[in-house]
Design a protein around this motif. Structure first.
Motif, PDB file in Angstrom:
ATOM      1  N   VAL A 150     -11.618 -23.695  -4.321  1.00  0.00           N
ATOM      2  CA  VAL A 150     -12.757 -22.776  -4.347  1.00  0.00           C
ATOM      3  C   VAL A 150     -12.344 -21.430  -4.919  1.00  0.00           C
ATOM      4  O   VAL A 150     -13.046 -20.836  -5.762  1.00  0.00           O
ATOM      5  CB  VAL A 150     -13.349 -22.602  -2.932  1.00  0.00           C
ATOM      6  CG1 VAL A 150     -14.370 -21.467  -2.916  1.00  0.00           C
ATOM      7  CG2 VAL A 150     -13.993 -23.897  -2.469  1.00  0.00           C
ATOM      8  N   VAL A 151     -11.184 -20.936  -4.480  1.00  0.00           N
ATOM      9  CA  VAL A 151     -10.688 -19.648  -4.977  1.00  0.00           C
ATOM     10  C   VAL A 151     -10.443 -19.719  -6.474  1.00  0.00           C
ATOM     11  O   VAL A 151     -10.786 -18.793  -7.220  1.00  0.00           O
ATOM     12  CB  VAL A 151      -9.397 -19.248  -4.238  1.00  0.00           C
ATOM     13  CG1 VAL A 151      -8.742 -18.048  -4.907  1.00  0.00           C
ATOM     14  CG2 VAL A 151      -9.702 -18.925  -2.784  1.00  0.00           C
ATOM     15  N   ARG A 152      -9.862 -20.824  -6.932  1.00  0.00           N
ATOM     16  CA  ARG A 152      -9.621 -20.958  -8.381  1.00  0.00           C
ATOM     17  C   ARG A 152     -10.932 -20.963  -9.149  1.00  0.00           C
ATOM     18  O   ARG A 152     -11.022 -20.387 -10.235  1.00  0.00           O
ATOM     19  CB  ARG A 152      -8.834 -22.232  -8.667  1.00  0.00           C
ATOM     20  CG  ARG A 152      -8.746 -22.511 -10.163  1.00  0.00           C
ATOM     21  CD  ARG A 152      -7.706 -23.515 -10.529  1.00  0.00           C
ATOM     22  NE  ARG A 152      -7.724 -23.759 -11.967  1.00  0.00           N
ATOM     23  CZ  ARG A 152      -6.767 -24.390 -12.622  1.00  0.00           C
ATOM     24  NH1 ARG A 152      -5.715 -24.834 -11.969  1.00  0.00           N
ATOM     25  NH2 ARG A 152      -6.856 -24.585 -13.919  1.00  0.00           N
ATOM     26  N   ARG A 153     -11.951 -21.610  -8.593  1.00  0.00           N
ATOM     27  CA  ARG A 153     -13.234 -21.686  -9.286  1.00  0.00           C
ATOM     28  C   ARG A 153     -13.903 -20.312  -9.350  1.00  0.00           C
ATOM     29  O   ARG A 153     -14.476 -19.935 -10.382  1.00  0.00           O
ATOM     30  CB  ARG A 153     -14.147 -22.675  -8.543  1.00  0.00           C
ATOM     31  CG  ARG A 153     -15.539 -22.821  -9.132  1.00  0.00           C
ATOM     32  CD  ARG A 153     -15.484 -23.432 -10.522  1.00  0.00           C
ATOM     33  NE  ARG A 153     -16.795 -23.560 -11.102  1.00  0.00           N
ATOM     34  CZ  ARG A 153     -17.573 -24.635 -10.985  1.00  0.00           C
ATOM     35  NH1 ARG A 153     -17.138 -25.690 -10.293  1.00  0.00           N
ATOM     36  NH2 ARG A 153     -18.744 -24.685 -11.547  1.00  0.00           N
ATOM     37  N   LEU A 154     -13.820 -19.539  -8.255  1.00  0.00           N
ATOM     38  CA  LEU A 154     -14.514 -18.261  -8.190  1.00  0.00           C
ATOM     39  C   LEU A 154     -13.709 -17.114  -8.792  1.00  0.00           C
ATOM     40  O   LEU A 154     -14.282 -16.194  -9.384  1.00  0.00           O
ATOM     41  CB  LEU A 154     -14.875 -17.933  -6.740  1.00  0.00           C
ATOM     42  CG  LEU A 154     -15.831 -18.915  -6.047  1.00  0.00           C
ATOM     43  CD1 LEU A 154     -16.065 -18.495  -4.611  1.00  0.00           C
ATOM     44  CD2 LEU A 154     -17.154 -19.011  -6.809  1.00  0.00           C
ATOM     45  N   TRP A 155     -12.386 -17.172  -8.629  1.00  0.00           N
ATOM     46  CA  TRP A 155     -11.523 -16.085  -9.106  1.00  0.00           C
ATOM     47  C   TRP A 155     -10.335 -16.665  -9.882  1.00  0.00           C
ATOM     48  O   TRP A 155      -9.197 -16.668  -9.395  1.00  0.00           O
ATOM     49  CB  TRP A 155     -11.013 -15.250  -7.925  1.00  0.00           C
ATOM     50  CG  TRP A 155     -12.114 -14.619  -7.125  1.00  0.00           C
ATOM     51  CD1 TRP A 155     -12.871 -13.535  -7.466  1.00  0.00           C
ATOM     52  CD2 TRP A 155     -12.600 -15.046  -5.842  1.00  0.00           C
ATOM     53  NE1 TRP A 155     -13.783 -13.248  -6.489  1.00  0.00           N
ATOM     54  CE2 TRP A 155     -13.643 -14.157  -5.473  1.00  0.00           C
ATOM     55  CE3 TRP A 155     -12.254 -16.085  -4.967  1.00  0.00           C
ATOM     56  CZ2 TRP A 155     -14.339 -14.301  -4.274  1.00  0.00           C
ATOM     57  CZ3 TRP A 155     -12.948 -16.221  -3.782  1.00  0.00           C
ATOM     58  CH2 TRP A 155     -13.977 -15.340  -3.443  1.00  0.00           C
ATOM     59  N   PRO A 156     -10.580 -17.176 -11.085  1.00  0.00           N
ATOM     60  CA  PRO A 156      -9.510 -17.823 -11.859  1.00  0.00           C
ATOM     61  C   PRO A 156      -8.356 -16.897 -12.200  1.00  0.00           C
ATOM     62  O   PRO A 156      -7.200 -17.328 -12.223  1.00  0.00           O
ATOM     63  CB  PRO A 156     -10.237 -18.308 -13.122  1.00  0.00           C
ATOM     64  CG  PRO A 156     -11.482 -17.481 -13.199  1.00  0.00           C
ATOM     65  CD  PRO A 156     -11.868 -17.199 -11.788  1.00  0.00           C
ATOM     66  N   ALA A 157      -8.641 -15.623 -12.485  1.00  0.00           N
ATOM     67  CA  ALA A 157      -7.569 -14.685 -12.825  1.00  0.00           C
ATOM     68  C   ALA A 157      -6.634 -14.486 -11.637  1.00  0.00           C
ATOM     69  O   ALA A 157      -5.405 -14.450 -11.785  1.00  0.00           O
ATOM     70  CB  ALA A 157      -8.165 -13.347 -13.270  1.00  0.00           C
ATOM     71  N   PHE A 158      -7.201 -14.357 -10.446  1.00  0.00           N
ATOM     72  CA  PHE A 158      -6.392 -14.215  -9.228  1.00  0.00           C
ATOM     73  C   PHE A 158      -5.537 -15.460  -9.006  1.00  0.00           C
ATOM     74  O   PHE A 158      -4.354 -15.365  -8.650  1.00  0.00           O
ATOM     75  CB  PHE A 158      -7.304 -13.980  -8.031  1.00  0.00           C
ATOM     76  CG  PHE A 158      -6.597 -14.025  -6.704  1.00  0.00           C
ATOM     77  CD1 PHE A 158      -5.861 -12.938  -6.262  1.00  0.00           C
ATOM     78  CD2 PHE A 158      -6.676 -15.158  -5.911  1.00  0.00           C
ATOM     79  CE1 PHE A 158      -5.201 -12.989  -5.042  1.00  0.00           C
ATOM     80  CE2 PHE A 158      -6.028 -15.209  -4.689  1.00  0.00           C
ATOM     81  CZ  PHE A 158      -5.282 -14.125  -4.255  1.00  0.00           C
ATOM     82  N   SER A 159      -6.122 -16.627  -9.220  1.00  0.00           N
ATOM     83  CA  SER A 159      -5.387 -17.881  -9.035  1.00  0.00           C
ATOM     84  C   SER A 159      -4.184 -17.949  -9.968  1.00  0.00           C
ATOM     85  O   SER A 159      -3.104 -18.395  -9.577  1.00  0.00           O
ATOM     86  CB  SER A 159      -6.313 -19.073  -9.291  1.00  0.00           C
ATOM     87  OG  SER A 159      -7.407 -19.049  -8.413  1.00  0.00           O
ATOM     88  N   LYS A 160      -4.378 -17.512 -11.199  1.00  0.00           N
ATOM     89  CA  LYS A 160      -3.282 -17.540 -12.170  1.00  0.00           C
ATOM     90  C   LYS A 160      -2.160 -16.602 -11.756  1.00  0.00           C
ATOM     91  O   LYS A 160      -0.971 -16.935 -11.869  1.00  0.00           O
ATOM     92  CB  LYS A 160      -3.809 -17.161 -13.556  1.00  0.00           C
ATOM     93  CG  LYS A 160      -2.789 -17.334 -14.664  1.00  0.00           C
ATOM     94  CD  LYS A 160      -3.412 -17.068 -16.027  1.00  0.00           C
ATOM     95  CE  LYS A 160      -2.387 -17.299 -17.140  1.00  0.00           C
ATOM     96  NZ  LYS A 160      -2.977 -17.064 -18.482  1.00  0.00           N
ATOM     97  N   ARG A 161      -2.517 -15.411 -11.249  1.00  0.00           N
ATOM     98  CA  ARG A 161      -1.501 -14.448 -10.813  1.00  0.00           C
ATOM     99  C   ARG A 161      -0.733 -14.950  -9.590  1.00  0.00           C
ATOM    100  O   ARG A 161       0.447 -14.670  -9.433  1.00  0.00           O
ATOM    101  CB  ARG A 161      -2.148 -13.099 -10.482  1.00  0.00           C
ATOM    102  CG  ARG A 161      -2.669 -12.329 -11.680  1.00  0.00           C
ATOM    103  CD  ARG A 161      -2.901 -10.873 -11.320  1.00  0.00           C
ATOM    104  NE  ARG A 161      -3.784 -10.735 -10.166  1.00  0.00           N
ATOM    105  CZ  ARG A 161      -5.097 -10.635 -10.235  1.00  0.00           C
ATOM    106  NH1 ARG A 161      -5.690 -10.679 -11.435  1.00  0.00           N
ATOM    107  NH2 ARG A 161      -5.834 -10.508  -9.147  1.00  0.00           N
TER     108      ARG A 161
END
Length: 296
Positions: A150-161
């Protein structure tokens, strides 16, 4: 430690796994069903049967026998993806298998563990793992993965970091968990270390070999077979340890996974050099097996 810290630690690892997954990873299974079905059959049916035979052959004490079966029932994890990348496996297949395994393990892990407890009776007729405790396995395994997705879907930039920090944290957590399991059962470990080191090494080698050779027998491409090998051969030792400690409340059950968690890194690394795809083999392999060309 066992009721709060360990589940949280594993939750971080599984959350990090969720950050690397998308719904497309599940959908990709439809595009290469043959490779996925063969890999899952090896992991869910063949390996537990092989592990059961090894446990009987080595005549492990009941508590360690159940620990080995729990290890066999544990799915692969992010470490398998790392090894697959290092040795030129099909990482997309790894991710798809990890996604499916994360869901399937919620059912198969309690099922195989309950069978082992019923057969080996390590708790002297005291109540071991109940079916109701499968809900705890669900909470430990699937919920953090879903939250990560869910986090990756909503906040992809955060997930990458967060990808690299979570991977580093996962390694640290694995070392700490293994260290704690070893320290709390030092005497039992010393008494059984020779047997445990041999059986976990044999099981790891067999797992890696089955994961590679069985797909190749069914004409699956080499890169897909490499991915399958690491996904099947590198079990989630941290998951097995945490389930043993926090769900079943037995530190002794965690010892096979603790020994395996140390040895598997070296065994998988050496095995990777034996099966890695060489540039001279890539072209003819792709030409001979058109299915694998679509999965890279």
């Amino acid at each position: 430690m066992t009721t709060i810290a360990l589940p949280i630690a594993l939750g971080i690892i599984m959350f990090g796994l969720g950050l690397s997954l998308t719904l497309a990873d599940f959908a990709r299974v439809v595009k290469q069903p043959k490779a996925v079905i063969i890999a899952l059959a090896c992991q869910l049916v063949l390996l537990p049967a092989i592990c059961f035979g090894l446990v009987l052959a080595f005549q492990l004490p009941p508590v360690l026998a159940v620990g080995m079966m729990m290890l066999a029932a544990s799915p692969g994890g992010t470490t398998a993806n790392l090894y697959s990348h290092l040795f030129r496996g099909d990482i997309a297949l790894n991710i798809s298998l990890t996604a499916v395994n994360s869901v399937v393990a919620v059912v198969t892990l309690p099922l195989i563990t309950n069978f082992a407890i019923a057969y080996f009776d390590p708790f002297d007729d005291q109540l071991g793992m109940q079916w109701a405790k499968a809900a705890e396995v669900f909470a430990v395994v699937l919920v953090p993965v879903a939250l990560g997705m869910v986090v990756r879907r909503l906040w992809p930039a955060f997930s990458k970091r967060m990808d690299k920090p979570v991977r580093i944290a996962s390694v640290i957590i694995l070392v700490v968990v293994i260290g704690g399991a070893v320290a709390s059962n030092w005497k039992l470990l010393v008494e059984n270390f020779a047997t445990l080191s041999i059986i976990t090494t044999v099981f790891c080698v067999i797992s890696l070999t089955v994961g590679y050779l069985v797909p190749r027998l069914f004409r699956i491409g080499r890169r897909q077979a490499i991915a399958s090998s690491f996904e099947i051969g590198i079990h989630n030792a941290t998951l097995a340890i945490v389930i043993a400690l926090s769900v079943l409340g037995s530190t002794e059950l965690s010892l096979p996974a603790a020994v395996y968690g140390v040895l598997m890194f070296f065994i998988a690394f050496g095995f990777g050099f034996l099966i890695r795809e060489r540039k001279s083999d890539a072209a003819p392999d792709a030409a001979a097996e058109p299915e694998s060309a679509t999965t890279a």
